[in-house]
Motif scaffolding. Structure first.
Motif, PDB file in Angstrom:
ATOM      1  N   MET A   1     -24.626   5.780  26.769  1.00  0.00           N
ATOM      2  CA  MET A   1     -24.736   4.435  26.245  1.00  0.00           C
ATOM      3  C   MET A   1     -23.366   3.881  25.852  1.00  0.00           C
ATOM      4  O   MET A   1     -23.068   2.727  26.123  1.00  0.00           O
ATOM      5  N   THR A   2     -22.529   4.693  25.238  1.00  0.00           N
ATOM      6  CA  THR A   2     -21.212   4.244  24.807  1.00  0.00           C
ATOM      7  C   THR A   2     -20.318   3.922  26.005  1.00  0.00           C
ATOM      8  O   THR A   2     -19.570   2.946  25.978  1.00  0.00           O
ATOM      9  N   GLU A   4     -21.264   2.909  28.990  1.00  0.00           N
ATOM     10  CA  GLU A   4     -21.716   1.661  29.606  1.00  0.00           C
ATOM     11  C   GLU A   4     -21.258   0.451  28.786  1.00  0.00           C
ATOM     12  O   GLU A   4     -20.861  -0.567  29.331  1.00  0.00           O
ATOM     13  N   LEU A   5     -21.309   0.586  27.466  1.00  0.00           N
ATOM     14  CA  LEU A   5     -20.857  -0.494  26.602  1.00  0.00           C
ATOM     15  C   LEU A   5     -19.355  -0.723  26.754  1.00  0.00           C
ATOM     16  O   LEU A   5     -18.891  -1.867  26.794  1.00  0.00           O
TER      17      LEU A   5
END
Length: 118
Positions: A1-2, A4-5
């Motif tokens: 998730m990190t 992709e952010l």
């Protein structure tokens, strides 16, 4: 998730900056149109050309050029200007040309100068 952010955040910032610049162009175009319209109205009601141009320049974005011509009972005002690109990291985005024309019919009894250009 990190991860992709971290990849999506710069793209979102670029899109946001582009949209803000497009909003600035839209506001500049509206101000250019308003300047042409206000100048044409002032001339149609018989105001002095210098006063009408000064009124239009108050409304117009900086650097906008207003020109006046008359044809019979019609007053035509053309407004031309340019807005710079956003610059900085977005220096590849070119500036935009702002153009607007306004036509007004001379009111009965209004008598102004025949032609001026600024």
């Amino acid at each position: 998730m990190t991860a992709e952010l971290a990849l999506a955040l710069p793209v979102l910032l670029a899109v946001t900056a582009g949209l803000a610049w497009l909003l600035a162009v839209a506001v500049g175009q509206i101000r250019t149109l308003d300047a042409a319209r206000e100048t044409a109205r002032a001339l149609a009601r018989g105001d002095d050309a210098a006063a009408a141009l000064a009124l239009g320049e108050q409304v117009a974005p900086p650097g906008t050029r207003l020109s006046i011509s008359r044809s019979g009972d019609r007053v035509v005002v053309r407004a031309r200007g340019r807005i710079r690109g956003p610059g900085g990291l977005f220096g590849a985005i070119p500036g935009a040309t702002l153009r607007a024309d306004a036509v007004a019919l001379t009111e009965p009894g209004a008598d102004g100068p025949r032609e001026a250009d600024r």
